[in-house]
Design a protein around this motif. Structure first.
Motif, PDB file in Angstrom:
ATOM      1  N   CYS A 255       0.813  -1.219   0.000  1.00 52.50           N
ATOM      2  CA  CYS A 255       0.000   0.000   0.000  1.00 52.50           C
ATOM      3  C   CYS A 255       0.845   1.266   0.000  1.00 52.50           C
TER       4      CYS A 255
ATOM      5  N   ILE B  38      -0.219   6.420  -6.802  1.00 54.63           N
ATOM      6  CA  ILE B  38      -1.468   7.123  -7.109  1.00 54.63           C
ATOM      7  C   ILE B  38      -1.253   8.635  -7.038  1.00 54.63           C
TER       8      ILE B  38
ATOM      9  N   ILE C 285      -6.115  -0.780   0.202  1.00 56.13           N
ATOM     10  CA  ILE C 285      -6.359  -0.019  -1.028  1.00 56.13           C
ATOM     11  C   ILE C 285      -7.129   1.261  -0.710  1.00 56.13           C
TER      12      ILE C 285
ATOM     13  N   THR D 162      -5.488   4.806  -1.415  1.00 57.67           N
ATOM     14  CA  THR D 162      -6.123   5.742  -2.351  1.00 57.67           C
ATOM     15  C   THR D 162      -6.343   7.098  -1.699  1.00 57.67           C
TER      16      THR D 162
ATOM     17  N   TRP E 156      -7.752   8.603 -12.370  1.00 60.53           N
ATOM     18  CA  TRP E 156      -8.525   7.439 -11.927  1.00 60.53           C
ATOM     19  C   TRP E 156      -8.149   6.192 -12.708  1.00 60.53           C
TER      20      TRP E 156
ATOM     21  N   VAL F 109      -5.307   4.739 -10.839  1.00 63.13           N
ATOM     22  CA  VAL F 109      -5.829   4.167  -9.596  1.00 63.13           C
ATOM     23  C   VAL F 109      -6.449   2.798  -9.874  1.00 63.13           C
TER      24      VAL F 109
ATOM     25  N   ALA G 213      -4.957  -0.750  -8.488  1.00 59.64           N
ATOM     26  CA  ALA G 213      -5.817  -1.531  -7.594  1.00 59.64           C
ATOM     27  C   ALA G 213      -6.163  -2.882  -8.209  1.00 59.64           C
TER      28      ALA G 213
END
Length: 743
Positions: free
Chosen positions: A409, A416, A680, A684, A706, A709, A713
């Motif tokens: 993470c 991100i 996640i 984020t 996005w 992202v 993910a």
């Protein structure tokens, strides 16, 4: 036993403990080796930048006059071949001692070219025959490898005797420069990115060193029964850990050398490396060689802090330790305190405060995630049998999965945030093409007529338009003035009823009989009298006119007597034959004109150099993030296999009581997936927060990527599913009744 004997015993336990010990050693050595390879690559960052800077500055030109040096006329142009950019550098010496560019031992004579190694390979491999005519001359040599900024650069030095414009160069090898934007923007982002990619590596090394903890405790209990002291047990444990660490160093060095050999074939857009670029400084190599074993030993000792090894067995704390929150909030609070104040990113203090704040915020993820996971799973009740099995396992031991997910993470959060910042800058630098798939050709005045004839003769050319460019002086200012036929004027203005002899003007004060001055690109002035009453332009110029900002159009008869020799020409045309190589044919049609004619095909979105730079950095970061995700997957795979091995008896008991294997597998999915989903969400939120604060680097609005992202993910989720699927053979084996046997 002496200390030497303790170490030898630890070595024998690591490699001579049967099949299980060998498998565990191989898995941990590969996982640590992959981490070591990443550390060695990360340690090469300084060498990469230094070597690229050296090559960049060596190829830079010196335009300041140097006494006694005959300058070199120098003009760089670019052509494309099937999507690949080729740099054509036209050179004309003005004396016997004109400077020579790096990589060649002499200047090319008129009609000669030197090619870079990759361009030489491309010409040799081109079976269509469309590329060779693009190079205006006979190849007489190859530019020395290692002198281009990137190994895959397509570069040609072209000799010419017609070059009249362009900079005069007095030497190569300019002094080192300073790019404020790079220092304030991209460099700061890449520093954060380097931390993002390297920090999880240490987390994974520490996690992998804990493999086989239960089996190790049983072995140490037996050794304790034989009369060993606690100090001796620590030495034995250290020796066991050092075996996997040293094996990992060897594997990591081999992987690094393997990747280093393939580096010239790897390129992200314009960014490429030579093998010698991946050369970490010796002090950092020594640090890695010392740090990795030290980290594995320290982590193993730390993992045993709650374990009491006694002669009759292993006693563990019956309940998981209560995790305190206060110290876990410290990096988050410190990070917020650094990023919220606006110190001014133009200052050194502001940039480093922002970098340090972002780093502390990401360090808060591995600190907070175990505490949050404990709180979440302790409040979950009910659900399917597989879900309950997973929750019960997480309630009894959430530390191991949370550590792996925490490292993963950190990568997600940093990637991100930085992806969003870089994607925002790239998006702001992009602009949409409005030529509707047309090919544009520009030619200098002396070759304008030749260029028009050559382009018109291209097979399949359709909807041809051309426009000659001058300037007109009105009210003391220069305005763009175009000479074109009625077809081009109507397409560019939306007007109708054009006839040869007409004049169209956006300037209200234009009138018939007015005496004006026309100026060409050579600054030659010519008088011109407006022959007719100008027609007003009815709409905003489009097509060719929009690129020149034309305010006055004149048909050829309206400028009879005006010398257009120095007026450049811009042409546009379409492919009327659906030929995929149409643009290449157009480029070849004007290739013999050298630097005096250029071709551009605007059939896709164009981006600025700044946007391309951010796009390059963004792709480098995304590739690194996916590679570290692969490392996380390897770590998770190793841990999953080890957990199945350690829980063979428990899994056998579950199967014996009637629990299907598919339920056990689904429980493993939940066991790995719940920490991942929680991570996640946290990653984020942290990444978006970093992007929101980091936008101050460029004083621009927030842009959330996005797509990145979702990709990151999804990659993490797919990785968990693949890891769980890979444990199926081990689970099936453990679920057999033989797993319940004991001695």
């Amino acid at each position: 036993m002496t200390g030497r004997e303790d170490l030898l015993l630890g070595f024998r336990l690591a490699v001579g403990g049967g099949r299980g010990s060998i498998v565990r050693l191989v898995l941990s050595a590969f996982g640590i080796g992959l981490a070591v390879a990443i550390l060695l690559a990360g340690a090469s960052a300084g060498t990469i930048k230094e070597n690229r800077d050296e090559r960049t500055f060596a190829a830079s030109v010196k335009s300041e006059p140097i006494p006694g040096v005959a300058p070199l006329a120098y003009r760089a142009a670019t052509t494309d071949f099937r999507g690949q950019a080729i740099s054509l550098v036209h050179l004309r010496p003005t004396g016997p001692n004109s400077p020579i560019p790096p990589g060649v031992d002499r200047l090319p004579a008129p009609g000669e070219v030197f090619l870079s190694p990759k361009l030489d390979e491309l010409v040799a491999s081109d079976t269509s025959g469309l590329l060779a005519p693009r190079l205006p001359g006979k190849q007489v040599g190859v530019i020395a490898p290692g002198t281009m900024v990137n190994p895959n650069d397509l570069l040609a030095y072209v000799g010419t005797d017609t070059l009249r414009s362009g900079p005069m160069v007095y030497g190569f090898g300019a002094e080192r420069g300073y790019d404020p934007m790079l220092e304030q923007g991209v460099l700061a982002l890449l520093l954060i990115g380097l931390f993002v990619l390297l920090t999880p590596v240490f987390i994974f090394i520490g996690t992998l060193s804990r493999l086989g903890g239960a089996a190790r405790d049983r072995r140490l209990a037996a050794v304790r029964l034989a009369g060993s002291s606690v100090r001796q047990l620590r030495r034995i444990t250290a020796a066991e850990s050092l075996v996997s660490a040293v094996a990992g160093l060897v594997v990591g060095a081999a992987l690094f050398l393997l990747v280093r050999g393939a580096v010239p074939d790897l390129q992200v857009f314009r960014f490429g490396l030579y093998p010698e670029d991946l050369a970490p400084p010796w002090p950092l190599v020594v640090l890695i060689v010392l740090l990795v074993p030290a980290l594995t030993v320290a982590t193993t000792w730390f993992a045993q802090r709650h374990t009491i090894v006694e002669p009759l067995g292993v006693v563990r704390e019956s309940a998981p330790p209560k995790r305190r929150l206060w110290w876990r909030l410290l990096p988050v609070v410190a990070g917020i305190a650094l990023v919220l104040p606006d110190f001014g990113v133009a200052s050194e203090l502001g940039r480093w405060a922002l970098i340090a704040g972002a780093v502390l915020l990401m360090l808060g993820i591995p600190a907070l995630l175990p505490w949050l996971l404990d709180r979440v799973v302790s409040r979950i009740k009910g659900g399917s049998p597989s879900f309950q099995l997973a929750i019960r396992r997480l309630q009894s031991d959430s530390g191991t999965p949370s550590r792996v997910v925490a490292g993963l993470c950190v990568v997600l959060a940093g990637a991100i945030g930085l992806q969003s910042l870089m994607a925002g800058q790239a998006a702001l630098g992009a602009y949409q093409d409005t030529t509707d798939g047309r090919t544009i050709v520009n030619a200098e005045g002396p070759v304008a007529d030749k260029a028009v004839a050559a382009v018109r003769a291209v097979p399949g050319a359709a909807d041809f338009q051309s426009m000659r460019s001058l300037f007109v002086t009105m009210d003391g200012a220069l305005s763009s003035f175009a000479v074109a036929d009625c077809l081009t004027i109507e397409a560019s203005t939306g007007m109708s009823g054009c006839q040869d002899g007409d004049v169209f003007a956006e300037i209200p004060s234009f009138h018939k009989g007015q005496s004006l001055t026309l100026t060409d690109l050579d600054k030659k002035e010519q008088p011109w009298t407006v022959p007719v009453t100008p027609r007003p332009l009815g709409s905003k110029p489009a097509g060719l006119a929009q690129y020149q900002g034309v305010r006055v159009f004149a048909t050829p008869s309206a400028v009879a007597g005006v010398d257009l020799t120095a007026a450049s020409v811009m042409m546009s045309l379409r492919d009327g034959a659906a030929n995929p190589d149409f643009v290449e044919l157009v480029r070849n049609s004007v290739a013999s004109l050298g630097w005096e004619a250029t071709v551009a095909s605007y059939n896709k979105n164009r981006i600025s150099d700044e946007a391309r730079m951010f796009g390059d950095a963004r792709n480098i970061l995304l590739g690194g993030a996916l590679f570290v995700l692969l490392l996380a997957g390897v770590s998770l795979l190793v841990l999953a296999q080890e957990q199945v091995r350690e829980r063979r008896r428990a899994l056998g008991a579950l199967s014996a009581t009637g629990v299907p294997v598919r339920v056990i597998l689904r429980s493993l999915v939940w066991q790995n997936g719940i920490p991942l989903l929680l991570g996640i969400v946290i990653a984020t939120a942290t990444g978006i927060g970093i992007a929101a604060v980091g936008k101050r680097l460029f004083w621009r609005s927030l842009y959330i990527d996005w797509a990145a992202v979702g990709v990151l993910a999804a990659a993490a989720i797919v990785m968990v599913l693949l890891v769980t699927a890979s444990t199926l053979p081990s689970v099936r084996s453990a679920a057999k009744a033989e797993s319940l046997r004991t001695e």
